[in-house]
Write a protein that holds these residues in place. Structure first.
Motif, PDB file in Angstrom:
ATOM      1  N   GLN A   1     -13.378  -3.022   5.513  1.00 48.48           N
ATOM      2  CA  GLN A   1     -14.422  -3.286   6.509  1.00 48.48           C
ATOM      3  C   GLN A   1     -15.058  -4.646   6.291  1.00 48.48           C
ATOM      4  OE1 GLN A   1     -16.762   0.292   5.911  1.00 48.48           O
ATOM      5  NE2 GLN A   1     -15.935   1.243   7.760  1.00 48.48           N
ATOM      6  N   ARG A   2     -15.255  -5.013   5.037  1.00 50.18           N
ATOM      7  CA  ARG A   2     -15.863  -6.303   4.725  1.00 50.18           C
ATOM      8  C   ARG A   2     -14.987  -7.454   5.225  1.00 50.18           C
ATOM      9  NH1 ARG A   2     -17.334  -4.754   0.043  1.00 50.18           N
ATOM     10  NH2 ARG A   2     -15.895  -5.832  -1.344  1.00 50.18           N
ATOM     11  N   PHE A   3     -13.673  -7.267   5.194  1.00 50.61           N
ATOM     12  CA  PHE A   3     -12.759  -8.313   5.653  1.00 50.61           C
ATOM     13  C   PHE A   3     -12.399  -8.163   7.137  1.00 50.61           C
ATOM     14  CE2 PHE A   3     -12.189  -8.826   1.127  1.00 50.61           C
ATOM     15  CZ  PHE A   3     -11.949 -10.181   0.970  1.00 50.61           C
ATOM     16  N   GLY A   4     -12.878  -7.101   7.769  1.00 46.62           N
ATOM     17  CA  GLY A   4     -12.537  -6.870   9.171  1.00 46.62           C
ATOM     18  C   GLY A   4     -11.066  -6.579   9.381  1.00 46.62           C
TER      19      GLY A   4
ATOM     20  N   GLN B   1      -8.385 -11.209   0.279  1.00 46.68           N
ATOM     21  CA  GLN B   1      -8.865 -12.590   0.390  1.00 46.68           C
ATOM     22  C   GLN B   1      -7.689 -13.551   0.512  1.00 46.68           C
ATOM     23  OE1 GLN B   1     -12.422 -13.668   0.305  1.00 46.68           O
ATOM     24  NE2 GLN B   1     -11.220 -15.276   1.340  1.00 46.68           N
TER      25      GLN B   1
ATOM     26  N   PRO C   1     -14.539   0.376   2.266  1.00 47.00           N
ATOM     27  CA  PRO C   1     -15.569  -0.658   2.360  1.00 47.00           C
ATOM     28  C   PRO C   1     -15.027  -2.075   2.197  1.00 47.00           C
ATOM     29  CG  PRO C   1     -15.865   0.677   0.366  1.00 47.00           C
ATOM     30  CD  PRO C   1     -14.841   1.360   1.196  1.00 47.00           C
ATOM     31  N   ILE C   2     -13.971  -2.237   1.393  1.00 50.38           N
ATOM     32  CA  ILE C   2     -13.385  -3.576   1.226  1.00 50.38           C
ATOM     33  C   ILE C   2     -12.680  -4.006   2.505  1.00 50.38           C
ATOM     34  CG2 ILE C   2     -11.721  -4.950  -0.100  1.00 50.38           C
ATOM     35  CD1 ILE C   2     -12.334  -3.110  -2.505  1.00 50.38           C
TER      36      ILE C   2
ATOM     37  N   THR D   1     -11.250   2.173  11.186  1.00 49.78           N
ATOM     38  CA  THR D   1     -10.625   1.164  10.317  1.00 49.78           C
ATOM     39  C   THR D   1      -9.201   1.577   9.954  1.00 49.78           C
ATOM     40  OG1 THR D   1     -12.767   0.510   9.414  1.00 49.78           O
ATOM     41  CG2 THR D   1     -10.820  -0.079   8.122  1.00 49.78           C
TER      42      THR D   1
ATOM     43  N   GLU E   1      -9.514  -6.532  -3.396  1.00 44.86           N
ATOM     44  CA  GLU E   1     -10.348  -7.533  -2.718  1.00 44.86           C
ATOM     45  C   GLU E   1      -9.710  -8.916  -2.817  1.00 44.86           C
ATOM     46  OE1 GLU E   1     -15.070  -8.633  -2.290  1.00 44.86           O
ATOM     47  OE2 GLU E   1     -14.411  -7.205  -3.809  1.00 44.86           O
TER      48      GLU E   1
END
Length: 229
Positions: free
Chosen positions: A75-78, A25, A72-73, A115, A21
Motif C-alpha cells: 500500500q505504501r508503494f501503491g 523500492q 502495508p508495504i 490491493t 520493502e
C-alpha cells in the motif's frame, strides 16, 4: 513469487519485511509497474503487448503474515499483488508443511482487497505432478466451488502448488482441457524465466522464485534476466 513475509526472518520461503520493502523500492526506481490478472488476461486473449516492465507480484498459500507485513508495504508503494489460495485450509494452517504458520480467515482475506487479487491454488494444496487427471479435475472443481462459497471476489487464474504439473503428456492435456472447461484463464508454474508474449501456452506461465536468501543483486538479476546461471 513470494510465500511468507516476516519482520526479520530470511529463508527459502521467507523474505523479511525490510528486504521486501527494498525490493519494491528497486522495482519503483527502475520503472517497473504492477499489473492485474485481468489486465494480463486481456493481453493474452487479444495477443496484445503489455506496457514495458510490467510485473505481477504473487504470493502463494495465504499466510497470515501476508496481511500483517506485506499488505502495508504494498500500500505504501501503491502496488498491487495476487494471492493464490488453497481453499481447504482457509482459517487453518499450512497442514501440508507441518502446520508451522497460520493462514488467513475469510474476514482476513477480505481485508486484503483491493490491493490483492485472490486466485486459485488448488483446494487441497496438491502436487499435480503426482495426481491423475480425474483427481486434478475434482480438485480444481472444489477449488472454484469453495471460492464461490466464500463470497469473495476472485479471478480464475491458477498457480500450481510446488510448481508441479503431470509429466505424462496425456494427463497434462486432460488437465488443461479441464481448466478450459472450468474457464480458468491462465495457470502459473515456477520455471524462473521471463514470460515472452504472446505465449504459446497460457497454462504454462512462469514465475520467478524470490527467496529470503537472495541478495539484492540476485533479485535484480532475476527480474531483469530470469533464471540465475
Amino acid at each position: 513469487m513470494f510465500h511468507k513475509i516476516d519482520p526479520e526472518l530470511q529463508d527459502a520461503l521467507t523474505v523479511s519485511a525490510p528486504q521486501f520493502e527494498q525490493q519494491l523500492q528497486w522495482l519503483q526506481d527502475h520503472n517497473y509497474q504492477t499489473i492485474t490478472l485481468e489486465h494480463f488476461a486481456t493481453s493474452l486473449h487479444q495477443r496484445k503487448s503489455l506496457p514495458d516492465r510490467s510485473v505481477l507480484i504473487t504470493f502463494d498459500d495465504a499466510y497470515l503474515n501476508n496481511l500483517t507485513h506485506a499488505l502495508p508495504i504494498l500500500q505504501r508503494f501503491g502496488m498491487s499483488a495476487v494471492l493464490f489460495v488453497p481453499t481447504a485450509f482457509v482459517g487453518r494452517c499450512n497442514e501440508w508443511d507441518g502446520c508451522t504458520d497460520p493462514l488467513m480467515s475469510i474476514d482476513q482475506l477480505r481485508q486484503l482487497l483491493p490491493t490483492f487479487e485472490l486466485a486459485l491454488h488448488s483446494h487441497r494444496h496438491l502436487n499435480y505432478k503426482h495426481q491423475t487427471a480425474a483427481v486434478i479435475q475434482a480438485d480444481l472443481t472444489e477449488n472454484i466451488a469453495a471460492f464461490d462459497a466464500l463470497h469473495l471476489p476472485y479471478t480464475r487464474a491458477f498457480a500450481y502448488p510446488y510448481g508441479g504439473r503431470p509429466k505424462d503428456a496425456a494427463t497434462k492435456q486432460a488437465m488443461q482441457q479441464a481448466m478450459e472447461q472450468l474457464r480458468i484463464e491462465m495457470a502459473f508454474r515456477i520455471g524462473n524465466r521471463l514470460n515472452r508474449l504472446p505465449t504459446s501456452n497460457r497454462f504454462e506461465l512462469q514465475r520467478l522464485d524470490i527467496r529470503g536468501t537472495d541478495s539484492m543483486a540476485q533479485f535484480a538479476r532475476k527480474v531483469r534476466f530470469g533464471k540465475l546461471l
